[in-house]
Scaffold this active site. Sequence first.
Site, PDB file in Angstrom:
ATOM      1  N   LYS A 278      -7.951  -3.900 -14.774  1.00  0.00           N
ATOM      2  CA  LYS A 278      -6.730  -4.704 -14.682  1.00  0.00           C
ATOM      3  C   LYS A 278      -6.755  -5.811 -15.735  1.00  0.00           C
ATOM      4  CE  LYS A 278      -5.801  -4.303  -9.711  1.00  0.00           C
ATOM      5  NZ  LYS A 278      -4.476  -3.678  -9.822  1.00  0.00           N
ATOM      6  N   ARG A 352      -5.523   4.669  -2.296  1.00  0.00           N
ATOM      7  CA  ARG A 352      -5.215   5.991  -1.736  1.00  0.00           C
ATOM      8  C   ARG A 352      -6.461   6.874  -1.698  1.00  0.00           C
ATOM      9  NH1 ARG A 352      -0.726   6.715  -6.333  1.00  0.00           N
ATOM     10  NH2 ARG A 352      -0.697   4.470  -5.992  1.00  0.00           N
TER      11      ARG A 352
HETATM   12  N1  BES Z   1      -4.398  -3.236  -5.071  1.00  0.00           N
HETATM   13  C1  BES Z   1      -3.496  -2.705  -6.026  1.00  0.00           C
HETATM   14  C2  BES Z   1      -2.048  -2.941  -5.652  1.00  0.00           C
HETATM   15  C3  BES Z   1      -1.522  -4.320  -5.918  1.00  0.00           C
HETATM   16  C4  BES Z   1      -1.203  -4.721  -7.193  1.00  0.00           C
HETATM   17  C5  BES Z   1      -1.296  -5.171  -4.859  1.00  0.00           C
HETATM   18  C6  BES Z   1      -0.684  -5.975  -7.412  1.00  0.00           C
HETATM   19  C7  BES Z   1      -0.761  -6.420  -5.092  1.00  0.00           C
HETATM   20  C8  BES Z   1      -0.462  -6.831  -6.360  1.00  0.00           C
HETATM   21  C9  BES Z   1      -3.702  -1.193  -6.148  1.00  0.00           C
HETATM   22  O1  BES Z   1      -4.987  -0.756  -5.970  1.00  0.00           O
HETATM   23  C10 BES Z   1      -3.285  -0.813  -7.517  1.00  0.00           C
HETATM   24  O2  BES Z   1      -3.911  -1.245  -8.437  1.00  0.00           O
HETATM   25  N2  BES Z   1      -2.228  -0.038  -7.621  1.00  0.00           N
HETATM   26  C11 BES Z   1      -1.722   0.372  -8.886  1.00  0.00           C
HETATM   27  C12 BES Z   1      -1.311   1.806  -8.762  1.00  0.00           C
HETATM   28  C13 BES Z   1      -0.948   2.445 -10.087  1.00  0.00           C
HETATM   29  C14 BES Z   1      -2.166   2.574 -10.960  1.00  0.00           C
HETATM   30  C15 BES Z   1      -0.345   3.799  -9.807  1.00  0.00           C
HETATM   31  C16 BES Z   1      -0.531  -0.512  -9.225  1.00  0.00           C
HETATM   32  O3  BES Z   1       0.257  -0.831  -8.346  1.00  0.00           O
HETATM   33  O4  BES Z   1      -0.416  -0.894 -10.393  1.00  0.00           O
HETATM   34 MN    MN Z   2      -6.099  -0.837  -7.770  1.00  0.00          MN
END
Ligand code: BES
Ligand code: MN
Length: 497
Positions: A278, A352
């Site tokens: 990230k 997931r």
């Molecule tokens: N934990 C995150 C989701 C999230 C992101 C919650 C920002 C709150 C704020 C999750 O694990 C994630 O990173 N999801 C990705 C999925 C994508 C790679 C398909 C996302 O939402 O960017």
């Molecule tokens: Mn994630």
Amino acid sequence: MEFSIKSVGPDKARCDCIVVGVFESRKLSAPAQMVDKASGGYLSGILRRGDMEGRSGAALLVHGTPGIAAGRVLLVGLGKETEFGEKAYRDAVAASVRALKDTGSKNVVITLSELPVAKRNTDWQARQGALVVHETLYRSDQLKSKKDKAKPPLSAIAFTVAGKDAKSAAAALDQGEAIARGMDLTRELGNLPANICTPTYLAQQAQKLARECKLKCEVLDRARMEKLGMGSLLSVARGSHQPPRFIVLQYHGGKAKAKPVVLVGKGITFDTGGISLKPGAEMDEMKYDMSGAASVLGAFRTLAAMKLPLNVVGLIPTTENMPGGAATRPGDIVTSMSGQTIEILNTDAEGRLILCDALTYAERFDPDCVVDVATLTGACVIALGAVASGLMANHDGLAEELLEAGQASGDRAWQLPLWDDYQEMLKSNFADIPNISGSRAAGTITGACFLARFTKKYRWAHLDIAGTAWRSGKEKGSTGRPVPLLTHFLLKRAGKL
Ligand code: BES
Ligand code: MN
Ligand code: ZN
């Protein structure tokens, strides 16, 4: 805080302060009128002089009111009488508490609970009253070396209701307190940083809760997970030095043969994204990525305190998502416990990957239904913001129950479609399923579509709490949601709502 229910005329209530509502513009609520009458028009005199209009959020503390038993009167604005509903009631209770916490009042009596709220009864007002008071006074100083300055004197709050409603309102008030205590646990765990709140720590907290509340708790380690074939969950844990855990909690309050409700919570104690790292901005907030797990623990605390006649199972897959030499790479293919192979195209779609194995594990409990709770997608924050959690389900009746529980608790969810059309967005050239869709469109739904591939054997709903589990910015912190929704769902199922 000590909560109670009182059936007493507002003019006769002996306390440090009595809270009465005023509608816009300057219309006294019924309890306010009684105080006004007993005091020979003292309150209406104040309103006439223009000190209070009754706008929502306004509060005016009045001393020296003659002819009543209370030491002070707090006038609280209720907004327009025709618009007085669930939100206005909650806002007025919150405004009362905010105004009172900086006064010398210890014992207060709130009469707002006597004002009719459309579609809701007195029990609702008592239950919500306890929740709103708790929420308004909440603060987090667990890890500050100097605790916040002395607590406000406010220590006892009574809500007034008609005599015939007193008994059931008192029970509802207890429910509200039990829910608030569940939320406290959720918030406390959510706010803890990832160097303290590790998968091992979460498992210890689950065991502690189990001891306190007489729950059954089992914690599976990596070797057990390997034996079970949880290849998807384990692929997320590979980059971390912290060992993963799989927590199984069981509450037996129902008949021996009654099928359980299974609650599954995402327990990523920190989400760096893994190799699909990230960006740095606000990455600290990814300590909240175990909020689903924390809400399951919070719901269990409430459930046990209320001794609901239900059987409930809690499943918490928990690990960090870290980059590292052994970490899963984009393109890696793993085999889930269900046997389905997964092409991991983005290691940041890890929630997931841990949930799918927990959802397969859930089958062994022959569940009545399964509800998973997860901070799953950033897309859900974009779609619904901090107001509603995203809800998706493979069964309309279950979705309806959860939506209703959200509305009744003030912890709302909003349903998104889970039509087969969206399933077409999840196609892999090399495995049974990819962990992300090729497009960012409908990201919350495609996340749920992935989970849906693992929930064909039972009724299932998914709550995406990415936007509701914590607040960003100045008020940064865990909210304790969706404990109110989950516990109202269980209360209703137990016939206690
Ligand atoms: N934990 C995150 C989701 C999230 C992101 C919650 C920002 C709150 C704020 C999750 O694990 C994630 O990173 N999801 C990705 C999925 C994508 C790679 C398909 C996302 O939402 O960017
Ligand atoms: Mn994630
Ligand atoms: Zn995550």
